[in-house]
Design an enzyme around this catalytic site. Structure first.
Site, mmCIF file in Angstrom:
data_model
loop_
_atom_site.group_PDB
_atom_site.id
_atom_site.type_symbol
_atom_site.label_atom_id
_atom_site.label_comp_id
_atom_site.label_asym_id
_atom_site.label_seq_id
_atom_site.Cartn_x
_atom_site.Cartn_y
_atom_site.Cartn_z
ATOM 1 N N HIS A 5 0.866 -1.137 0.130
ATOM 2 C CA HIS A 5 0.044 0.156 -0.098
ATOM 3 C C HIS A 5 0.858 1.435 -0.036
ATOM 4 O O HIS A 5 1.219 1.907 1.058
ATOM 5 C CB HIS A 5 -0.694 0.236 1.328
ATOM 6 C CG HIS A 5 -1.915 0.975 1.253
ATOM 7 N ND1 HIS A 5 -3.098 0.923 1.991
ATOM 8 C CD2 HIS A 5 -2.015 2.296 0.609
ATOM 9 C CE1 HIS A 5 -3.578 2.164 1.958
ATOM 10 N NE2 HIS A 5 -3.082 2.924 1.067
ATOM 11 N N HIS B 111 1.544 4.740 -2.573
ATOM 12 C CA HIS B 111 1.063 5.543 -3.808
ATOM 13 C C HIS B 111 2.289 6.152 -4.337
ATOM 14 O O HIS B 111 2.989 6.967 -3.561
ATOM 15 C CB HIS B 111 0.101 6.429 -3.272
ATOM 16 C CG HIS B 111 -1.179 5.923 -2.750
ATOM 17 N ND1 HIS B 111 -2.412 5.599 -3.622
ATOM 18 C CD2 HIS B 111 -1.765 5.610 -1.563
ATOM 19 C CE1 HIS B 111 -3.285 5.277 -2.764
ATOM 20 N NE2 HIS B 111 -2.919 5.248 -1.690
ATOM 21 N N HIS C 207 -9.450 0.826 -1.549
ATOM 22 C CA HIS C 207 -9.487 1.537 -0.182
ATOM 23 C C HIS C 207 -10.660 1.441 0.580
ATOM 24 O O HIS C 207 -11.782 1.792 -0.374
ATOM 25 C CB HIS C 207 -9.158 3.057 -0.351
ATOM 26 C CG HIS C 207 -7.654 3.224 -0.681
ATOM 27 N ND1 HIS C 207 -6.909 2.543 -1.474
ATOM 28 C CD2 HIS C 207 -6.616 4.227 -0.309
ATOM 29 C CE1 HIS C 207 -5.601 3.000 -1.757
ATOM 30 N NE2 HIS C 207 -5.355 3.999 -0.609
ATOM 31 N N GLU D 214 -11.167 3.553 5.719
ATOM 32 C CA GLU D 214 -10.120 4.626 6.393
ATOM 33 C C GLU D 214 -10.676 5.640 7.127
ATOM 34 O O GLU D 214 -10.806 5.368 8.279
ATOM 35 C CB GLU D 214 -9.254 5.105 5.106
ATOM 36 C CG GLU D 214 -8.130 6.033 5.707
ATOM 37 C CD GLU D 214 -7.431 6.879 4.609
ATOM 38 O OE1 GLU D 214 -6.862 7.659 4.791
ATOM 39 O OE2 GLU D 214 -7.904 6.868 3.463
ATOM 40 N N ASP E 293 1.708 4.133 2.789
ATOM 41 C CA ASP E 293 0.861 5.114 2.091
ATOM 42 C C ASP E 293 1.480 6.037 1.264
ATOM 43 O O ASP E 293 1.625 5.855 -0.096
ATOM 44 C CB ASP E 293 -0.328 5.619 3.094
ATOM 45 C CG ASP E 293 -1.517 5.905 2.494
ATOM 46 O OD1 ASP E 293 -1.693 5.477 1.429
ATOM 47 O OD2 ASP E 293 -2.465 6.621 3.358
ATOM 48 N N ASP E 294 1.646 7.046 1.742
ATOM 49 C CA ASP E 294 2.211 8.210 1.034
ATOM 50 C C ASP E 294 3.390 8.920 1.920
ATOM 51 O O ASP E 294 3.404 9.896 2.645
ATOM 52 C CB ASP E 294 1.051 9.395 0.912
ATOM 53 C CG ASP E 294 0.060 8.992 0.138
ATOM 54 O OD1 ASP E 294 0.182 9.018 -1.076
ATOM 55 O OD2 ASP E 294 -0.848 8.692 0.720
#
Length: 348
Positions: free
Chosen positions: A25, A27, A205, A208, A286-287
């Site tokens: 996961h 991005h 997703h 969340e 994630d980011d």
């Protein structure tokens, strides 16, 4: 490994960094560090709203998912040419190798770029070439997952899929990301049905910021194989039972949850409870450029905050490898390496 060997607590942070793991996961646009944003802006002669790397980094104070997405899309505006996408992906893959990530399945958001006039081929070819070169030069395994932006229409997603299909051999699956609230999985029923018929792997997703109902929808309507995030599943006892019974992977992102105010404190994160309940959870970044850490930082900070130990570390790493879309033979090879690392740390 039936019994995880005892590892001295003082060696746990080192073990967390050293153990082989998968990241499922992440991005790629969220790995754009401020320094690279400025370098690409200069190369492509794109004016930025911030006058320095420090000013841009200082803007990374988010109150929720939407406040993050606003700056995330602004950062992505510097990506114009195939080499830009290549450079971004190689920078992430270098960091992943340093974190002992043996396999990564990378999300990319083509609509973020095609809406700005960047060709689909430019996006996919730059990323794919970076993945191929990193495997040859550094030995890291990687795959690409095309993610649809859920705040846009399903029609836009269908058009995006059509544009990407000539490059079908360069990505393994599709996902669903961006603004969750108000954009339930059911909005994308047709495009996921088509992707399933095409033999693409399916993830989304859900849970969340959105309710457990979105996780049910992702599973039952979109037929996904993995849930990205899924931390709200704890609100629904029946859903928890199903996730345990079917061993549906949840790709949890602790520092993201903290930075986007899904939780107030890492010490309160529910990942330890989800893991103890038998859910197939794992740790991801994630980011990472925006949320303060790549995958090893997520491991070390969460373990320091919650007091988890070597048995949980082993299970989380193993879950990440097992939940990947790699071949069974490759997974077994990685798990054997994981076992070996734990034996080494136990013996020391």
């Amino acid at each position: 490994m039936n019994t995880v060997p005892a590892v001295d607590a003082s060696r746990l942070p080192q073990l967390l960094r050293a153990m082989p793991k998968a990241e499922l996961h992440m991005h790629i646009e969220g790995s754009l560090e401020p320094e690279l944003i400025f370098a690409l802006a200069q190369r492509n002669q794109i004016p930025l709203a911030y006058d320095s790397v420090e000013a841009l980094r200082a803007a990374y104070a988010f109150t929720d998912l939407q406040s993050f997405l606003d700056i995330y899309y602004a950062g992505a505006s510097v990506l114009l040419h195939e080499q830009d996408f290549y450079d971004m992906a190689r920078a992430y893959l270098d960091r992943a190798v340093a974190d002992n990530v043996v396999h990564t399945e990378i999300f990319f958001d083509p609509q973020t770029h095609t809406e700005r006039g960047v060709a689909m081929e430019t996006v996919i070819n730059g990323l794919y070439r970076a993945c191929r070169d990193a495997q040859i030069e550094q030995g890291i395994s990687s795959s690409l997952i095309l993610s649809f932006l859920r705040h846009l229409s399903e029609e836009s997603a269908l058009q995006t899929l059509d544009a990407a299909l000539p490059l079908r051999d360069r990505f393994i699956g599709v996902g669903l990301d961006s603004s969750e609230l108000g954009n339930p999985p059911e909005k994308f029923t047709r495009v996921f049905e088509r992707c399933k018929q095409l033999g693409l792997r399916l993830v989304a997703h859900a849970g969340e910021e959105g309710p457990p109902a979105y996780i049910w929808g992702a599973l039952d309507v979109l037929n996904v194989e993995r849930i990205d995030h899924g931390v709200q599943s704890e609100q629904d006892a029946l859903l928890m039972q199903r996730l345990v019974k079917e061993q549906i992977p949840l790709t949890v992102c602790p520092l993201s949850n903290l930075k986007l105010c899904v939780i107030k404190d890492l010490a309160d994160h529910n990942l330890p409870r989800l893991l103890a309940a038998g859910l197939k959870v794992m740790i991801n970044s994630d980011d990472p450029a925006y949320f303060g850490g790549y995958v090893n930082e997520n491991y070390t900070q969460l373990f320091a905050a919650t007091g988890m130990g070597a048995p949980e570390a082993y299970q989380l790493a193993r879950n990440s490898l097992e939940a990947s879309f790699a071949s069974q033979a490759q997974k077994q090879e990685w798990i054997a390496r994981l076992d070996e690392v734990f034996r080494e740390y136990a013996a020391a």
